[in-house]
Every structure is written in structure tokens, then in C-alpha cells.
Design a protein around this motif. Sequence first.
Motif, PDB file in Angstrom:
ATOM      1  N   PRO A  10       0.809  -1.234   0.000  1.00 26.43           N
ATOM      2  CA  PRO A  10       0.000   0.000   0.000  1.00 26.43           C
ATOM      3  C   PRO A  10       0.834   1.273   0.000  1.00 26.43           C
ATOM      4  N   VAL A  11       2.032   1.212   0.602  1.00 20.50           N
ATOM      5  CA  VAL A  11       2.919   2.382   0.668  1.00 20.50           C
ATOM      6  C   VAL A  11       4.314   1.942   0.238  1.00 20.50           C
ATOM      7  N   VAL A  12       4.955   2.732  -0.631  1.00 15.95           N
ATOM      8  CA  VAL A  12       6.318   2.420  -1.060  1.00 15.95           C
ATOM      9  C   VAL A  12       7.222   3.610  -0.757  1.00 15.95           C
ATOM     10  N   SER A  13       8.511   3.352  -0.608  1.00 14.20           N
ATOM     11  CA  SER A  13       9.484   4.394  -0.293  1.00 14.20           C
ATOM     12  C   SER A  13      10.027   5.038  -1.561  1.00 14.20           C
ATOM     13  N   LEU A  99       2.560  17.669  -1.190  1.00 14.42           N
ATOM     14  CA  LEU A  99       2.529  18.071   0.218  1.00 14.42           C
ATOM     15  C   LEU A  99       3.184  17.036   1.123  1.00 14.42           C
ATOM     16  N   GLY A 100       3.582  15.921   0.567  1.00 12.90           N
ATOM     17  CA  GLY A 100       4.140  14.816   1.360  1.00 12.90           C
ATOM     18  C   GLY A 100       3.169  13.654   1.330  1.00 12.90           C
ATOM     19  N   THR A 101       2.148  13.732   2.184  1.00 12.88           N
ATOM     20  CA  THR A 101       1.045  12.766   2.145  1.00 12.88           C
ATOM     21  C   THR A 101      -0.229  13.532   2.453  1.00 12.88           C
ATOM     22  N   TYR A 102      -0.998  13.822   1.428  1.00 16.40           N
ATOM     23  CA  TYR A 102      -2.263  14.530   1.642  1.00 16.40           C
ATOM     24  C   TYR A 102      -3.356  13.985   0.723  1.00 16.40           C
ATOM     25  N   SER A 103      -3.286  14.312  -0.555  1.00 20.51           N
ATOM     26  CA  SER A 103      -4.328  13.868  -1.493  1.00 20.51           C
ATOM     27  C   SER A 103      -4.045  12.502  -2.105  1.00 20.51           C
ATOM     28  N   SER A 104      -2.792  12.042  -2.061  1.00 14.66           N
ATOM     29  CA  SER A 104      -2.448  10.765  -2.700  1.00 14.66           C
ATOM     30  C   SER A 104      -3.202   9.570  -2.106  1.00 14.66           C
ATOM     31  N   PRO A 105      -3.421   9.494  -0.775  1.00  8.15           N
ATOM     32  CA  PRO A 105      -4.199   8.358  -0.270  1.00  8.15           C
ATOM     33  C   PRO A 105      -5.629   8.310  -0.805  1.00  8.15           C
ATOM     34  N   ARG A 106      -6.200   9.465  -1.146  1.00  9.98           N
ATOM     35  CA  ARG A 106      -7.536   9.475  -1.748  1.00  9.98           C
ATOM     36  C   ARG A 106      -7.515   8.747  -3.090  1.00  9.98           C
ATOM     37  N   VAL A 107      -6.460   8.966  -3.868  1.00  8.41           N
ATOM     38  CA  VAL A 107      -6.356   8.286  -5.168  1.00  8.41           C
ATOM     39  C   VAL A 107      -6.156   6.792  -4.961  1.00  8.41           C
ATOM     40  N   TRP A 108      -5.304   6.426  -3.990  1.00  8.52           N
ATOM     41  CA  TRP A 108      -5.139   5.012  -3.628  1.00  8.52           C
ATOM     42  C   TRP A 108      -6.492   4.390  -3.313  1.00  8.52           C
ATOM     43  N   TRP A 109      -7.289   5.071  -2.482  1.00 12.18           N
ATOM     44  CA  TRP A 109      -8.601   4.540  -2.102  1.00 12.18           C
ATOM     45  C   TRP A 109      -9.534   4.444  -3.306  1.00 12.18           C
ATOM     46  N   ASN A 123       5.455   7.167  -0.037  1.00  9.77           N
ATOM     47  CA  ASN A 123       5.592   7.708   1.313  1.00  9.77           C
ATOM     48  C   ASN A 123       6.438   8.981   1.290  1.00  9.77           C
ATOM     49  N   GLY A 124       5.883  10.064   1.788  1.00  9.33           N
ATOM     50  CA  GLY A 124       6.599  11.333   1.772  1.00  9.33           C
ATOM     51  C   GLY A 124       6.382  12.153   0.524  1.00  9.33           C
ATOM     52  N   GLY A 125       5.770  11.537  -0.502  1.00 16.30           N
ATOM     53  CA  GLY A 125       5.432  12.256  -1.720  1.00 16.30           C
ATOM     54  C   GLY A 125       6.607  12.944  -2.390  1.00 16.30           C
ATOM     55  N   LEU A 126       6.319  14.033  -3.084  1.00 15.85           N
ATOM     56  CA  LEU A 126       7.357  14.757  -3.820  1.00 15.85           C
ATOM     57  C   LEU A 126       8.404  15.383  -2.891  1.00 15.85           C
ATOM     58  N   VAL A 211      -1.022  10.803  12.356  1.00 17.83           N
ATOM     59  CA  VAL A 211      -0.453   9.550  11.824  1.00 17.83           C
ATOM     60  C   VAL A 211       0.733   9.835  10.903  1.00 17.83           C
ATOM     61  N   LEU A 212       1.131  11.112  10.837  1.00 18.45           N
ATOM     62  CA  LEU A 212       2.222  11.528   9.949  1.00 18.45           C
ATOM     63  C   LEU A 212       3.322  12.242  10.732  1.00 18.45           C
ATOM     64  N   ALA A 213       4.517  12.207  10.189  1.00 21.75           N
ATOM     65  CA  ALA A 213       5.630  13.014  10.695  1.00 21.75           C
ATOM     66  C   ALA A 213       6.442  13.471   9.487  1.00 21.75           C
ATOM     67  N   ASN A 214       6.557  14.769   9.309  1.00 26.74           N
ATOM     68  CA  ASN A 214       7.280  15.323   8.159  1.00 26.74           C
ATOM     69  C   ASN A 214       6.745  14.793   6.831  1.00 26.74           C
ATOM     70  N   GLY A 215       5.420  14.657   6.757  1.00 35.77           N
ATOM     71  CA  GLY A 215       4.789  14.238   5.510  1.00 35.77           C
ATOM     72  C   GLY A 215       4.850  12.754   5.226  1.00 35.77           C
ATOM     73  N   MET A 216       5.377  11.970   6.184  1.00 34.50           N
ATOM     74  CA  MET A 216       5.491  10.520   6.006  1.00 34.50           C
ATOM     75  C   MET A 216       4.697   9.808   7.086  1.00 34.50           C
ATOM     76  N   PHE A 217       4.236   8.595   6.774  1.00 38.72           N
ATOM     77  CA  PHE A 217       3.527   7.808   7.775  1.00 38.72           C
ATOM     78  C   PHE A 217       4.465   7.449   8.924  1.00 38.72           C
ATOM     79  N   LEU A 218       3.917   7.472  10.126  1.00 42.70           N
ATOM     80  CA  LEU A 218       4.685   7.030  11.285  1.00 42.70           C
ATOM     81  C   LEU A 218       5.087   5.566  11.115  1.00 42.70           C
ATOM     82  N   PRO A 219       6.134   5.122  11.804  1.00 45.87           N
ATOM     83  CA  PRO A 219       6.476   3.691  11.788  1.00 45.87           C
ATOM     84  C   PRO A 219       5.286   2.840  12.233  1.00 45.87           C
ATOM     85  N   LYS A 220       5.248   1.614  11.756  1.00 44.59           N
ATOM     86  CA  LYS A 220       4.091   0.747  12.021  1.00 44.59           C
ATOM     87  C   LYS A 220       3.829   0.544  13.508  1.00 44.59           C
ATOM     88  N   ASN A 221       4.888   0.452  14.321  1.00 42.55           N
ATOM     89  CA  ASN A 221       4.652   0.245  15.754  1.00 42.55           C
ATOM     90  C   ASN A 221       3.935   1.442  16.377  1.00 42.55           C
TER      91      ASN A 221
END
Length: 281
Positions: A10-13, A99-109, A123-126, A211-221
Motif C-alpha cells: 500500500p505504501v512504497v518508499s 505536500l508529502g502525504t495529503y491527497s495521494s491516499p484518496r487516489v489510492w482509495w 511515502n513522503g510524496g514529492l 499519523v504523519l511526521a514530516n509528511g510521512m507515515f509514522l512507523p508501524k509500531n
Amino acid sequence: MLKTQIKLKPVVSAKWLSQHLHDPNLLILDASLKDNKAGLKSEYEGVQIENARFFDLKNTFCDPDNPISNMIPSPDRFTAECRKLGINKNSKIVVYDNLGTYSSPRVWWLFKAMGHDDVAVLNGGLPGWSKENFAVETKKSIELEPGDFQADFNLESVLNSEQILENINSEQSLVIDVRSEDRFLGRVPEPRENVKSGHIPKSINIPFSSVLANGMFLPKNELNEIFERLSVKNKPLVFCCGSGVSACIVLLACELVRTNSKYLYDGSWAEWGQLENYPVE
């Protein structure tokens, strides 16, 4: 040989994408928005990842006849517009925004709801891509061969206001509102005209920024800790926000760590907040 058989998570680096940038069937979609109700600004206007194709959420991949903004388009419209972008049934899609992670998850969904599982968010976008010093280019328009994409819409992935109203009494699902705490609690006016302040009764608040830090998803834990605190076990989860865009950020974060059934209230607060005789807390 192996590169043609990649299975997208679902998310790639950014590093992963740089290694697979020229894989067969891999398409990159730029889902950046010109503006947003969260008031976020991008430092990356006018540039894109190499050969990215612009995915216009605001004007194209929505329902133009619905007064509520950003509502999901019909499967026929989605199919036709994807074909114009050269998207095929076997396309492997990576989507990002500036923006990092904002509108891209909407497209994924949207792709998941339309039956296309081979889609991932960068992850982290542009910004994340650029900070890794991977190349960008000036945005450009290119002629594309029409694709053969075909939507297979999963009607059950989207809930409407009547189903949300019914759920207030049944409490079959937990409704998660991802707007800011101030908007959730009605401390500030809503950014849309004629929309009340507050939230759906019995919903809870997980601001998308948490659920984000600096435009990226937090670690899974850390994501797991957020959802573990809800003590919902296998209860279905319904996500909402202002108009169905940022809700997908938390939905995707949840997808990374929880197997609960997940749904989107697509009308979100833009709809609920102006409905007559619908309860507001």
C-alpha cells in the motif's frame, strides 16, 4: 524477469520507486492539489517525478453533478478518464502529491474502490523524493496512448449519510473523524459556507496529522499504538473528514496495521454539516 512481477504494497518508499522507475507497466500519478481546506502549502510547485501523469482529483475524478465537493465519480466516468491517462488493467500505479502525504491516499482509495489493487502511495510524496536527491522535471503534458482500464466498483466500500445515521443507534461500526481537534469539537468555524460546526454523535477524533511526521507515515509500531488505544478489536471502521480526501490518510494508515473492515463516508462533514434534522455534537 522478476521486475515485471512486482507486487505493490500500500505504501512504497522513494528508494523503492527510484529502483523501479522504469519497470514495465509501472505508472506514476501526480495527485497534487492547487489548494486545500487544511491550508497546507507546497514548496514544490511546477515540478514532477519523471513521466508522472497528472491525476486531477478536483475537476476530473469526482462527480461533477454533485454539489458536495470531491464525491466519488461513477465507474463509467472513472473508467473513461483513466483510459485517457493511458492506464491499463495491468498497470501498477504509484501515486504521490506535493505536500508529502495529503491527497495521494484518496487516489489510492479510489482505485481500490474501483477494483484495482495494484496501487501504492509514495511515502513522503514529492518532498520526500526530493529530499533523497532523486531527480524531478518541469511539469509537462505528453500525448498518451489510450489505456484499457476497466472499473469494477465495490459499492460496499462507500457509506452514505443514512447508513451513518443508522449507525449512531446500532453502533455496529466506529466512525473516525480525521479533521483537526478544533473542528471536531466545534471550536472554530468550518471552512465551507453553510456547514455547521461539530461532529457526528459517537464518532471519535484521530486528526490526520497524528499519523504523519514530516509528511510521512509514522512507523508501524507507532501507528499500531494509535489504533490499539481504540480497543475496537474486529469492529468495522468508518472514516470521514471535511470532504472525503484527508479521511483516506488515516484509512491508509490503519490499513498498514489493522485488518478491520474499513469504509469511507464519502460525503463527510461537507454533507453531514448541512443536512437538516441530522444530529450534531
